[in-house]
Motif scaffolding. Sequence first.
Motif, mmCIF file in Angstrom:
data_model
loop_
_atom_site.group_PDB
_atom_site.id
_atom_site.type_symbol
_atom_site.label_atom_id
_atom_site.label_comp_id
_atom_site.label_asym_id
_atom_site.label_seq_id
_atom_site.Cartn_x
_atom_site.Cartn_y
_atom_site.Cartn_z
ATOM 1 N N TYR A 82 8.700 48.181 -39.427
ATOM 2 C CA TYR A 82 7.479 48.506 -38.688
ATOM 3 C C TYR A 82 7.663 48.259 -37.193
ATOM 4 O O TYR A 82 8.074 47.177 -36.775
ATOM 5 C CB TYR A 82 6.335 47.673 -39.240
ATOM 6 N N GLU A 83 7.357 49.258 -36.392
ATOM 7 C CA GLU A 83 7.665 49.202 -34.963
ATOM 8 C C GLU A 83 6.972 48.077 -34.219
ATOM 9 O O GLU A 83 7.488 47.575 -33.223
ATOM 10 C CB GLU A 83 7.318 50.536 -34.294
ATOM 11 N N ARG A 84 5.805 47.651 -34.664
ATOM 12 C CA ARG A 84 5.083 46.590 -33.957
ATOM 13 C C ARG A 84 5.603 45.199 -34.295
ATOM 14 O O ARG A 84 5.271 44.233 -33.613
ATOM 15 C CB ARG A 84 3.585 46.665 -34.278
ATOM 16 N N VAL A 85 6.403 45.125 -35.353
ATOM 17 C CA VAL A 85 6.823 43.816 -35.856
ATOM 18 C C VAL A 85 8.334 43.608 -35.810
ATOM 19 O O VAL A 85 8.813 42.550 -35.389
ATOM 20 C CB VAL A 85 6.289 43.621 -37.290
ATOM 21 N N LEU A 86 9.114 44.592 -36.236
ATOM 22 C CA LEU A 86 10.564 44.416 -36.305
ATOM 23 C C LEU A 86 11.183 43.976 -34.976
ATOM 24 O O LEU A 86 12.075 43.106 -34.976
ATOM 25 C CB LEU A 86 11.236 45.693 -36.807
ATOM 26 N N PRO A 87 10.765 44.524 -33.813
ATOM 27 C CA PRO A 87 11.366 44.042 -32.562
ATOM 28 C C PRO A 87 11.175 42.545 -32.328
ATOM 29 O O PRO A 87 12.024 41.898 -31.695
ATOM 30 C CB PRO A 87 10.652 44.874 -31.489
ATOM 31 N N LYS A 88 10.101 41.990 -32.830
ATOM 32 C CA LYS A 88 9.882 40.557 -32.675
ATOM 33 C C LYS A 88 10.760 39.781 -33.659
ATOM 34 O O LYS A 88 11.225 38.677 -33.356
ATOM 35 C CB LYS A 88 8.408 40.219 -32.863
ATOM 36 N N VAL A 89 11.002 40.374 -34.834
ATOM 37 C CA VAL A 89 11.878 39.723 -35.810
ATOM 38 C C VAL A 89 13.300 39.633 -35.269
ATOM 39 O O VAL A 89 13.915 38.566 -35.281
ATOM 40 C CB VAL A 89 11.856 40.478 -37.162
ATOM 41 N N TRP A 90 13.848 40.765 -34.769
ATOM 42 C CA TRP A 90 15.212 40.681 -34.239
ATOM 43 C C TRP A 90 15.246 39.874 -32.940
ATOM 44 O O TRP A 90 16.271 39.282 -32.597
ATOM 45 C CB TRP A 90 15.849 42.051 -34.086
#
Length: 278
Positions: free
Chosen positions: A78-86
Motif C-alpha cells: 500500500y502506497e501510504r504505508v509501505l514507504p514508512k515500513v522500508w
Amino acid sequence: MDASCLRYSLTEEERQTFDKTGYLVLEDALTPEQVEALTREVDRIHDEKVQAGHEANKALFYPNFIPDHKLFLDLVDYERVLPKVWGILGWNIYLYHAHMIVTPPSGQEKSDKTFGWHQDSGRMNVDMETVPRPRMSLKVAYFLSDLQEQGRGNFWIVPNSHLNNTLDKPAGGHGQPEGAIPICVKPGTAVFFDRRLWHTASPNWSDITRKVLFYGYGYRWIRTKDDMTVQSLWADSEPIRRQLLGAGTNCNGYYTPTEEDVPLRGWLERHAPDQVAR
C-alpha cells in the motif's frame, strides 16, 4: 510501483517518534470507502467461520487472509504505508505474518484483571542474547472499527518499552503496568509498532465489534509465522509485490540477495537513492 508513493515516505519526525516510543499512529491511512469495502469482506469471512462452527461470541484470530480477496492483497504494498515500513526496516523485507482479528462484545463485566502483556515473536525473545533485543520486524494494524473510546477491545501498549527485555506487571493479577495506555483510534487509522513493544489485547466490554487487520513485515531471512499460502499470488504480481510475498531465486537469496531477489532495492536506487542503506 509508482514513484508518487514517495510523498508518503517516513519523515524524520516520524522516525524519531518510532525509535523513541516504539510505535507510530497514522490517521486516515485508509479512506472511508476502503474501510467500508474491507469491513464487508471481514464480515463475510467471519460469517463463514461462524457457519463452519466458530462460536459467534468468541474472538476470531484468522491468519493467512491475504489470498482471500484482492483488497487484502493490495494492502501488502500500500502506497501510504509501505514507504514508512522500508523507511524503518530497509529494503530487505517481506510480509512474514498477517492476521485478522474480529472481537465481538464479550458480555463480560468490566474488571481490572491484568491483561496478557507480551512482546511478539515467541522463542525469538528467549533465544536472542542481546539487551535490548533486536527489532527484527514490525506490524501495521489497520483499524476498521471505531475504537475512539476505551473498553472496545482496544489494543494496549506501554510506550517506550520496546528497549526493555522485561516488563514489571502488578502483583496479584490486577491492574496494568505503569505507563500503559489504550490505543483509541477512529476507523481507517494505521498503527505501526515495533515487535518488541510490550502490548496486549483487551476484553471488549462494549456493544460494538472490533475489527483489525495486522500486517507483519520482517527481514527476508525470517521464517513465516503462519502457514501462508501466498505463493499462488506470485505469478500475477509485479516484482516488488512478489518480493513482499516471499518470492526468491533460491534459499541463499534470502541471506545474500541478488537484484532479482530484492527488486525494491533497485527501485529505490533509481527513484530515492537517499533511502538506500547498506
